[in-house]
Design an enzyme around this catalytic site. Structure first.
Site, PDB file in Angstrom:
ATOM      1  N   ASP A 248       0.481  -1.514   0.203  1.00 16.05           N
ATOM      2  CA  ASP A 248       0.236  -0.367  -0.086  1.00 16.05           C
ATOM      3  C   ASP A 248       0.932   1.572   0.067  1.00 16.05           C
ATOM      4  O   ASP A 248       2.213   1.129  -0.664  1.00 16.05           O
ATOM      5  CB  ASP A 248      -0.992   0.430   0.921  1.00 16.05           C
ATOM      6  CG  ASP A 248      -2.428   0.412   0.636  1.00 16.05           C
ATOM      7  OD1 ASP A 248      -2.365   1.711   0.566  1.00 16.05           O
ATOM      8  OD2 ASP A 248      -3.251   0.159   1.047  1.00 16.05           O
ATOM      9  N   HIS A 271       1.563   1.839  -3.378  1.00 20.60           N
ATOM     10  CA  HIS A 271       0.241   2.344  -3.625  1.00 20.60           C
ATOM     11  C   HIS A 271       0.700   4.166  -3.762  1.00 20.60           C
ATOM     12  O   HIS A 271       0.337   5.339  -4.317  1.00 20.60           O
ATOM     13  CB  HIS A 271      -0.248   2.965  -2.950  1.00 20.60           C
ATOM     14  CG  HIS A 271      -1.650   1.810  -3.431  1.00 20.60           C
ATOM     15  ND1 HIS A 271      -2.477   1.465  -2.213  1.00 20.60           N
ATOM     16  CD2 HIS A 271      -1.243   0.182  -4.135  1.00 20.60           C
ATOM     17  CE1 HIS A 271      -3.182  -0.154  -2.588  1.00 20.60           C
ATOM     18  NE2 HIS A 271      -1.966  -0.926  -4.398  1.00 20.60           N
TER      19      HIS A 271
END
Length: 437
Positions: A248, A271
């Site tokens: 993430d 991310h």
């Protein structure tokens, strides 16, 4: 950050019944750079070299023993978790009372492998259902591992539990809550159930030389939400010189993160380095301001640099946690950013989790985004959007001001001319090839 060094000597534990000798290594001298905060970090008070507390390695639950050691060595001492030793935190451990103390973690810290137990006992926070096994706070605290100490969240248990129950609380393996002045350095962290780190309600903290990664043993239940760092209601924070291999955000600036420097990070599989998400909660006022992100290597990620804002909500909507929040993002710089196989080199959206483009346009975000600078980006994207390499989407031009991009040398894998989606942006400030979104 200047430090008082501790000389090497032998000590007898104050936190165990049986004598234990330990040669205390010097506290590392840490430096901030190349970017430095406008407000210098405070200097740690001198430590008493005779005040050392070794946490009992024999106890089944290291939480109470750690608290006891910290109480004994508070105000000038050092707490030690021994090398080649496993310590299990088996109960919520509140270390927010610390004052002028160092915590040396040379062993391995694990957390009781019991999902059901932690559902009702972990420290809980309303914002995004944050839960913690343990938390550190106080004033003038240095937590360090000399590249040896390891925090192991036993994440696979939790990732598997999430697969069968999306609402299960998955705690974070390191957190500060109310830490004013200090550092976190030289630690290894693996397999966090959720975010690896959250820095909350804290200021004047240096975080450096951290190694973060996940080990997947069940491919049907991969890691989820394993952000490297999230900052929340914190100011004057530096995170630097670290490697992050996760699933993430590499770093995420949550609401009311200000005066933060991120530099010299190697991120993989993430991310991106993200502002937000912001504006999620109606009635809340989110601020992210004065952020500098410098010299980043980002590989195999969904995004390189990222700003994510929730859209507005229909009038008279109440109790919403899916957009409509107010506030602003201001003075954020991403500089010297290497991309390798990222889907987007840059993504700015004010339609985060919007049902559709039409819905986003009907109820545009009210949170302002202004004075944003992307400069000196280079490398290649993945094939996912080829030849498009980035996306800058504002829900309405009135809430996006002075967003600039310069010296952007991003190439799609096909070698075609790079294209950028630009919606409701001032294209005169963007030195990129904008196309219709």
């Amino acid at each position: 950050m200047q430090r008082h060094l501790l000389s090497t000597f032998l000590v007898t534990t104050l936190a165990t019944a049986a004598p234990t000798t330990f040669s205390l290594p010097p506290l590392p001298t840490l430096t901030v750079g190349p970017k430095t905060p406008s407000n210098p970090f405070p200097v740690s008070a001198a430590r008493d070299p005779s005040k050392v507390c070794v946490v009992d390695p024999e106890v089944a639950d290291a939480g109470p023993a750690l608290i006891s050691a910290a109480q004994e060595c508070n105000h000038g001492g050092t707490v030690v978790l021994l090398p080649d030793t496993a310590y299990t935190i088996a109960s919520p451990t509140d270390l927010t009372f610390l004052e002028s103390i160092d915590i040396l973690i040379l062993g391995t810290v694990v957390f009781k492998d019991d999902v059901e137990y932690w559902q009702t006992t972990a420290f809980g926070y309303a914002y995004q259902n944050i839960h913690l096994f343990w938390k550190f706070g106080g004033r003038d605290v240095n937590i360090y591992g000399l590249g040896i100490g390891l925090l192991d969240g036993l994440g696979q248990t939790w990732w598997t539990a999430k697969r069968s129950n999306e609402t299960v609380y998955r705690p974070i393996i390191f957190a500060t809550d109310g830490l004013v002045g200090g550092s976190v350095s030289g630690l290894n962290m693996k397999n966090s159930p959720n975010w690896f780190n959250v820095i909350m309600n804290s200021s004047d903290v240096l975080i450096t030389d951290i190694n973060i990664w996940n080990e997947v043993t069940n491919s049907s239940s991969p890691p989820a939400n394993t952000d490297g760092w999230d900052t929340y209601r914190s100011t004057n924070i530096v995170i630097q010189n670290s490697t992050i291999d996760n699933y993430d955000d590499c770093v995420s600036f949550k609401p009311n993160s200000t005066n933060i420097i991120i530099q010299n990070l190697q991120c993989n599989g993430s991310h991106g380095i993200s502002v937000g998400s912001l504006g999620q909660y109606q009635g809340e006022y989110d601020i992210v301001e004065d952020i500098y992100v410098y010299n980043i290597s980002m590989s195999n990620a969904s995004d390189g640099a990222r700003i994510k804002i929730w859209p507005g909500v229909p009038p008279n909507t109440t109790g919403s946690n899916s957009g409509g929040g107010a506030g602003y993002v201001r003075n954020v710089t991403y500089e010297l950013f290497y991309n390798q196989n990222n889907d987007w080199a840059i993504e700015l959206t004010q339609c985060y989790f919007a049902e559709s483009k039409e819905a986003c346009a009907m109820y545009p975000a009210v949170l302002q985004v202004e004075d944003i600078f992307f400069k000196d980006f280079y490398g290649t994207t993945s094939a996912k959007h080829d030849p498009q390499v980035g996306s800058l989407v504002c829900s309405d031009p009135s809430v996006c001001k002075n967003i600039r991009a310069s010296n952007i040398a991003i190439i799609p894998p096909s070698g075609k001319t790079a294209e950028w989606i630009c919606t409701n942006m001032d294209k005169g400030l963007l030195d990129i090839n904008c196309v219709a979104g």
